[in-house]
Design an enzyme around this catalytic site. Structure first.
Site, mmCIF file in Angstrom:
data_model
loop_
_atom_site.group_PDB
_atom_site.id
_atom_site.type_symbol
_atom_site.label_atom_id
_atom_site.label_comp_id
_atom_site.label_asym_id
_atom_site.label_seq_id
_atom_site.Cartn_x
_atom_site.Cartn_y
_atom_site.Cartn_z
ATOM 1 C CB CYS A 1 -0.896 -0.036 1.062
ATOM 2 S SG CYS A 1 -2.113 -1.414 1.133
HETATM 3 N N1 LIG Z 1 -2.749 -6.447 1.554
HETATM 4 C C1 LIG Z 1 -3.106 -5.387 2.242
HETATM 5 O O1 LIG Z 1 -2.903 -5.284 3.447
HETATM 6 C C2 LIG Z 1 -4.129 -4.230 1.794
HETATM 7 C C3 LIG Z 1 -4.651 -3.496 2.651
HETATM 8 C C4 LIG Z 1 -5.398 -2.404 2.139
HETATM 9 C C5 LIG Z 1 -5.818 -2.437 0.596
HETATM 10 N N2 LIG Z 1 -5.260 -3.385 -0.046
HETATM 11 C C6 LIG Z 1 -5.799 -3.367 -1.519
HETATM 12 O O2 LIG Z 1 -6.439 -4.388 -1.764
HETATM 13 C C7 LIG Z 1 -6.194 -5.070 -3.042
HETATM 14 C C8 LIG Z 1 -5.768 -6.227 -2.932
HETATM 15 O O3 LIG Z 1 -4.560 -6.508 -2.166
HETATM 16 P P1 LIG Z 1 -4.136 -7.933 -1.822
HETATM 17 O O4 LIG Z 1 -3.080 -7.529 -0.712
HETATM 18 O O5 LIG Z 1 -5.405 -8.720 -1.324
HETATM 19 O O6 LIG Z 1 -3.553 -8.378 -3.051
HETATM 20 P P2 LIG Z 1 -3.286 -10.142 -3.166
HETATM 21 O O7 LIG Z 1 -2.179 -10.256 -4.449
HETATM 22 O O8 LIG Z 1 -2.971 -10.708 -1.852
HETATM 23 O O9 LIG Z 1 -4.864 -10.625 -3.705
HETATM 24 C C9 LIG Z 1 -5.261 -10.558 -4.921
HETATM 25 C C10 LIG Z 1 -5.914 -11.827 -5.303
HETATM 26 O O10 LIG Z 1 -6.454 -11.546 -6.797
HETATM 27 C C11 LIG Z 1 -6.367 -12.626 -7.658
HETATM 28 N N3 LIG Z 1 -6.462 -12.051 -8.821
HETATM 29 C C12 LIG Z 1 -5.928 -11.456 -9.750
HETATM 30 N N4 LIG Z 1 -6.388 -11.101 -10.760
HETATM 31 C C13 LIG Z 1 -7.648 -11.516 -10.828
HETATM 32 C C14 LIG Z 1 -8.879 -11.452 -11.644
HETATM 33 N N5 LIG Z 1 -8.490 -10.883 -12.827
HETATM 34 N N6 LIG Z 1 -9.887 -12.219 -11.316
HETATM 35 C C15 LIG Z 1 -9.784 -12.751 -10.026
HETATM 36 N N7 LIG Z 1 -8.977 -12.595 -9.083
HETATM 37 C C16 LIG Z 1 -7.805 -12.098 -9.625
HETATM 38 C C17 LIG Z 1 -4.734 -13.161 -7.006
HETATM 39 O O11 LIG Z 1 -4.622 -14.225 -7.670
HETATM 40 C C18 LIG Z 1 -4.939 -12.863 -5.758
HETATM 41 O O12 LIG Z 1 -5.532 -14.139 -5.118
HETATM 42 C C19 LIG Z 1 -5.122 -4.245 -3.756
HETATM 43 O O13 LIG Z 1 -5.728 -2.899 -4.600
HETATM 44 C C20 LIG Z 1 -4.540 -3.481 -2.440
HETATM 45 O O14 LIG Z 1 -3.738 -2.094 -2.731
HETATM 46 C C21 LIG Z 1 -4.066 -4.240 0.381
#
Ligand SMILES: NC(=O)c1ccc[n+]([C@@H]2O[C@H](COP(=O)([O-])OP(=O)(O)OC[C@H]3O[C@@H](n4cnc5c(N)ncnc54)[C@H](O)[C@@H]3O)[C@@H](O)[C@H]2O)c1
Length: 439
Positions: free
Chosen positions: A272
């Site tokens: 982030c």
């Molecule tokens: N990790 C954190 O602490 C956090 C906190 C707040 C916000 N975010 C935001 O949340 C969002 C997701 O982050 P995350 O950390 O969960 O990512 P992540 O990489 O852990 O998970 C994303 C998932 O989406 C899947 N994916 C990718 N393309 C896809 C598609 N076309 N259809 C379906 N699934 C698909 C991936 O295989 C993966 O399992 C981002 O925008 C991030 O900035 C993350």
């Protein structure tokens, strides 16, 4: 309007679809199922779906027992078959939003997901984007794709944005107890989204638009990014002045109002803080403005790994008349922050690369990361080394990059020749303080 959907949600008859079962999506699934809602999880990664269906978690702070519970409750199913979006009433999107090589927003995951939904969108569905992004994404990127379905927003389907505030590893707040900001494309969309989240989250905070919700998330992360840069800059200055920045922050924190402590470190990490503010700087250019605070903060934070390397260089030189080249260095902590297994954007990766570039022989230890995997920018091919007294003593320097709770810092200092501490992790160490250099 959205009353029918709201009634269905309130009667717990609505089915929730979560797209993207990662660090954000999986905890969300868990909250909805534990509130008694039916959830279908969607991902493009078959191995994640298989793991979940067999009761296995792949995220350290979500135990496999919690996944098994979800499966046994019969409220949860996971699939890569996006045709099953037809069975869903509320679609929550948690896919990645990284930066491209040119450090511009990479909207490809959001766009692909919107395309998949658009092909199957039916009347009465709610679509909520949770991925962090710049203000305007829901209206400018999501909506035109969803409307290719021929359906009309606010009448046939509902569109909202609700930022995720997940903080992996945090024990005092959970997905359920972290208040959730929700902005709708219109009143009907907002009401539907509020009802959806109220079924699983304790406090829902409605705002007037998708844009306000999108901007609130970027403000939160920019605030952290800028304040961390400020203390990082002060750290470099105060170190040169022989003043301990951590002592200064501790003293300033005793002010009961008007001061929130932020702590310096080896550089920014995680999914982030190093990324999201640049979504806003990119958008600002469209309005002929530059976000100077964000650029400056980025510059200071990005320079931190090199500052750490300089401190290692100086310490080896001063203490042992040694160069980095040929020295043996052990980096403690590969994860981007304490007590998690997430190494995305971790400054430890850059520090290891820089040390190697300077000719050091580098190993790492991380109880949460047994080995490295190929990443977009790095392929280190390393395995975590065991921390024994003999192993610790064999390194010219031990560099604490991540302050995991599992480490016994007195044991580390007792056995190491030199400890470079980027996190003030050794603050309670009593013996051997002369071996410690704060960086
Ligand atoms: N990790 C954190 O602490 C956090 C906190 C707040 C916000 N975010 C935001 O949340 C969002 C997701 O982050 P995350 O950390 O969960 O990512 P992540 O990489 O852990 O998970 C994303 C998932 O989406 C899947 N994916 C990718 N393309 C896809 C598609 N076309 N259809 C379906 N699934 C698909 C991936 O295989 C993966 O399992 C981002 O925008 C991030 O900035 C993350």
């Amino acid at each position: 309007m959205s009353e029918k959907l709201i009634e269905k949600i309130k009667k717990q008859k609505a089915v929730i679809g979560v797209i993207g079962l990662g660090y954000v999506g999986l905890p969300l699934v868990r909250e909805f199922t534990s509130s008694g809602m039916n959830v279908i999880g969607f991902d493009v990664d078959q191995s994640k779906v298989d793991a979940l269906l067999s009761g296995q978690s792949y995220i350290e702070h979500i135990p496999s027992a919690a996944v098994k519970e979800m499966i046994e409750s019969e409220l949860f199913d996971a699939t890569i078959d996006f045709d099953r979006l037809k069975e869903v009433d509320c679609i929550l999107i948690c896919v990645p939003t990284p930066l491209t090589k040119m450090r511009e927003p990479d909207m490809s995951y959001v766009e692909k997901t919107a395309e998949s939904i658009s092909k199957r969108l039916h009347k009465g569905q709610l679509v909520v984007l949770e991925s962090t992004t710049y203000p305007g994404t829901s209206r400018e990127v999501m909506l035109p794709i969803l409307e290719k379905s021929g359906l009309e927003v606010g009448k046939d389907f509902y569109l909202a944005y609700s930022p995720e505030r997940e903080d992996p590893g945090r024990k005092d707040y959970t997905t359920k107890t972290i208040p959730k900001v929700v902005g709708g494309y219109d009143v009907a969309s907002r009401k539907a989204a509020v009802a959806c989240y109220e079924s699983a989250i304790e406090t829902v905070v409605p705002v007037s638009s998708c844009e306000a919700a999108e901007a609130s998330k970027i403000l939160e992360n920019t605030y952290r990014c800028v304040n961390i840069a400020l203390v990082n800059e002060l750290k470099v200055l105060l170190t040169r002045m022989d003043i301990d920045v951590w002592e200064v922050i501790r003293a300033a924190s005793t002010k009961p109002f008007g001061f929130t402590p932020f702590y310096p470190g080896p550089g920014l990490g995680g999914h982030c803080i190093p990324i999201d503010p640049f979504y806003l700087s990119w958008k600002a250019r469209e309005y002929g403005l530059s976000t100077r605070f964000i650029e400056l903060a980025g510059e200071v934070n990005v320079s931190m790994p090199r500052h750490v390397i300089n401190m290692v260089m100086e310490a080896l030189n001063d203490r042992f008349a040694k160069a980095i080249k040929g020295s043996k260095i052990l980096v403690l902590g590969l994860a981007y922050k304490k007590d998690v297994d997430d190494v995305r954007e971790s400054p430890s990766l850059e520090i290891i690369e820089l040390l190697k570039e300077h000719g050091a022989k580098v190993d790492y230890n991380d109880p949460h990361v047994p080995q490295t995997h190929r990443m977009r920018e790095y392929n280190l091919k390393m395995k975590s080394k065991k921390l024994t007294p003999k192993a610790l003593a064999s390194y010219d320097a031990v560099l604490i990059s991540t302050d995991h709770t599992a480490y016994d810092y007195q044991f580390i200092v007792d056995n190491a020749q030199l400890v470079i501490d980027t996190r003030n992790a050794t603050k309670n160490v009593k013996r051997g303080r002369k071996k410690i250099v704060k960086a």
